[in-house]
Write a protein that holds these residues in place. Structure first.
Motif, mmCIF file in Angstrom:
data_model
loop_
_atom_site.group_PDB
_atom_site.id
_atom_site.type_symbol
_atom_site.label_atom_id
_atom_site.label_comp_id
_atom_site.label_asym_id
_atom_site.label_seq_id
_atom_site.Cartn_x
_atom_site.Cartn_y
_atom_site.Cartn_z
ATOM 1 N N ARG A 106 0.831 -1.198 0.000
ATOM 2 C CA ARG A 106 0.000 0.000 0.000
ATOM 3 C C ARG A 106 0.865 1.246 0.000
ATOM 4 N NH1 ARG A 106 -4.794 -0.830 -0.338
ATOM 5 N NH2 ARG A 106 -5.550 1.146 0.405
ATOM 6 N N ALA A 107 0.446 2.236 -0.766
ATOM 7 C CA ALA A 107 1.042 3.569 -0.674
ATOM 8 C C ALA A 107 0.312 4.242 0.487
ATOM 9 C CB ALA A 107 0.837 4.348 -1.970
ATOM 10 N N PRO A 108 1.035 4.574 1.558
ATOM 11 C CA PRO A 108 0.362 5.031 2.777
ATOM 12 C C PRO A 108 0.115 6.532 2.823
ATOM 13 C CG PRO A 108 2.681 4.865 3.203
ATOM 14 C CD PRO A 108 2.471 4.416 1.767
ATOM 15 N N GLN A 123 9.948 12.432 23.755
ATOM 16 C CA GLN A 123 10.591 11.463 24.650
ATOM 17 C C GLN A 123 12.066 11.261 24.283
ATOM 18 O OE1 GLN A 123 8.284 7.893 25.488
ATOM 19 N NE2 GLN A 123 6.416 8.938 24.839
ATOM 20 N N GLY A 124 12.579 12.122 23.417
ATOM 21 C CA GLY A 124 13.978 12.016 23.019
ATOM 22 C C GLY A 124 14.271 10.856 22.084
ATOM 23 N N LEU A 125 13.256 10.372 21.387
ATOM 24 C CA LEU A 125 13.415 9.199 20.536
ATOM 25 C C LEU A 125 13.068 9.465 19.070
ATOM 26 C CD1 LEU A 125 11.927 6.518 22.964
ATOM 27 C CD2 LEU A 125 14.331 6.800 22.316
ATOM 28 N N ALA A 126 13.191 10.705 18.639
ATOM 29 C CA ALA A 126 12.839 11.028 17.247
ATOM 30 C C ALA A 126 13.716 10.278 16.255
ATOM 31 C CB ALA A 126 12.918 12.533 17.000
ATOM 32 N N GLN A 127 15.043 10.267 16.490
ATOM 33 C CA GLN A 127 15.947 9.599 15.539
ATOM 34 C C GLN A 127 15.630 8.107 15.422
ATOM 35 O OE1 GLN A 127 16.478 12.743 14.901
ATOM 36 N NE2 GLN A 127 17.507 13.012 16.853
ATOM 37 N N PRO A 128 15.497 7.378 16.541
ATOM 38 C CA PRO A 128 15.130 5.962 16.399
ATOM 39 C C PRO A 128 13.760 5.763 15.747
ATOM 40 C CG PRO A 128 15.868 6.418 18.644
ATOM 41 C CD PRO A 128 15.795 7.730 17.925
ATOM 42 N N ALA A 129 12.835 6.674 16.004
ATOM 43 C CA ALA A 129 11.503 6.553 15.400
ATOM 44 C C ALA A 129 11.589 6.694 13.892
ATOM 45 C CB ALA A 129 10.551 7.593 15.985
ATOM 46 N N VAL A 130 12.297 7.699 13.427
ATOM 47 C CA VAL A 130 12.422 7.919 11.982
ATOM 48 C C VAL A 130 13.088 6.711 11.329
ATOM 49 C CG1 VAL A 130 13.532 9.331 10.205
ATOM 50 C CG2 VAL A 130 12.395 10.438 12.136
ATOM 51 N N GLU A 131 14.198 6.257 11.904
ATOM 52 C CA GLU A 131 14.900 5.096 11.337
ATOM 53 C C GLU A 131 14.000 3.870 11.327
ATOM 54 O OE1 GLU A 131 17.599 2.664 9.548
ATOM 55 O OE2 GLU A 131 17.777 4.838 9.764
ATOM 56 N N SER A 132 13.295 3.631 12.419
ATOM 57 C CA SER A 132 12.441 2.449 12.505
ATOM 58 C C SER A 132 11.276 2.513 11.513
ATOM 59 C CB SER A 132 11.922 2.281 13.924
ATOM 60 O OG SER A 132 11.187 1.089 14.016
ATOM 61 N N ILE A 133 10.686 3.678 11.355
ATOM 62 C CA ILE A 133 9.577 3.812 10.406
ATOM 63 C C ILE A 133 10.087 3.615 8.982
ATOM 64 C CG2 ILE A 133 7.826 5.357 9.451
ATOM 65 C CD1 ILE A 133 7.723 6.643 12.324
ATOM 66 N N PHE A 134 11.195 4.258 8.637
ATOM 67 C CA PHE A 134 11.773 4.062 7.304
ATOM 68 C C PHE A 134 12.069 2.575 7.067
ATOM 69 C CE2 PHE A 134 13.646 8.585 6.755
ATOM 70 C CZ PHE A 134 12.719 8.926 5.781
ATOM 71 N N ASP A 143 2.983 -1.566 6.690
ATOM 72 C CA ASP A 143 2.096 -0.460 6.311
ATOM 73 C C ASP A 143 2.185 0.664 7.346
ATOM 74 O OD1 ASP A 143 0.099 1.283 5.530
ATOM 75 O OD2 ASP A 143 -1.491 -0.222 5.523
ATOM 76 N N ILE A 144 2.972 1.696 7.045
ATOM 77 C CA ILE A 144 3.159 2.803 7.994
ATOM 78 C C ILE A 144 1.996 3.788 7.976
ATOM 79 C CG2 ILE A 144 5.659 2.558 8.014
ATOM 80 C CD1 ILE A 144 5.690 5.143 6.192
ATOM 81 N N GLY A 145 0.953 3.464 7.272
ATOM 82 C CA GLY A 145 -0.269 4.250 7.328
ATOM 83 C C GLY A 145 -1.282 3.648 8.291
ATOM 84 N N ASP A 146 -0.987 2.466 8.790
ATOM 85 C CA ASP A 146 -1.875 1.742 9.695
ATOM 86 C C ASP A 146 -1.514 2.075 11.141
ATOM 87 O OD1 ASP A 146 -2.586 -0.460 11.532
ATOM 88 O OD2 ASP A 146 -3.340 -1.450 9.732
ATOM 89 N N ARG A 147 -2.473 2.590 11.889
ATOM 90 C CA ARG A 147 -2.208 2.989 13.283
ATOM 91 C C ARG A 147 -1.737 1.835 14.156
ATOM 92 N NH1 ARG A 147 -6.515 7.563 15.268
ATOM 93 N NH2 ARG A 147 -5.695 9.201 13.901
ATOM 94 N N LYS A 148 -2.286 0.649 13.955
ATOM 95 C CA LYS A 148 -1.847 -0.504 14.750
ATOM 96 C C LYS A 148 -0.376 -0.808 14.468
ATOM 97 C CE LYS A 148 -6.401 -2.537 15.042
ATOM 98 N NZ LYS A 148 -7.317 -3.471 14.415
#
Length: 163
Positions: A106-108, A123-134, A143-148
């Protein structure tokens, strides 16, 4: 897109870098890795990274759309999509990203993914969040458009959902 300026506090110099990006942009992921490599070459320079959302497809429906149909509308043919995917994979390998673009179904809509980054930043976790989402999107095909799915990613990086 990367912008930056010098922020000079009273006691120390630090560089503030503002990243303007979308989480469904493979070139943004590649740019992030290039920036990390550049910063690693100057470890003595304190850097503050700030992530600013940019929606490449602001009219994307909340539930996203079929990835192949989206890419066909955007690029016109499977041959062109294949050439673009090959280029992304080649450049990705040069910065240690093993893109698995064929896993993406899916294109999210990335609004909620950007919200997760903003929440993680508090919470000081922006860098890990961005890397993990990418990585979740481009390598694992999640699917990074899915809230779950975003909740699972947040838990994986140690976000406190009560904060």
């Amino acid at each position: 897109m990367i912008t930056g300026h010098w922020n000079v506090p009273a006691l120390a110099h630090q560089v503030q870098i503002e990243m303007i990006f979308d989480l469904n942009c493979p070139w943004c992921y590649i740019g992030k890795r290039h920036l990390e490599r550049a910063l690693a070459m100057r470890p003595a320079i304190p850097v503050v990274l700030r992530w600013w959302p940019f929606l490449l497809t602001p009219d994307m429906p909340k539930e996203g759309v079929d990835r192949l149909a989206f890419l066909l509308r955007k690029f016109g043919s499977e041959t062109r999509i294949s050439r673009i995917y090959d280029a992304i994979a080649r450049v990705g390998q040069s910065v240690a990203i093993e893109f698995s673009l064929d896993r993406i179904q899916r294109a999210p809509n990335t609004v909620d993914a950007h919200r997760l980054v903003r929440f993680a930043e508090r919470q000081g976790l922006a860098q890990p969040a961005v890397e993990s989402i990418f990585r979740s999107f481009f390598v694992a095909g999640r699917d990074i458009g899915d809230r779950k799915e975003l909740l699972r990613i947040g838990t994986e990086i140690g976000l406190d959902s009560t904060a």
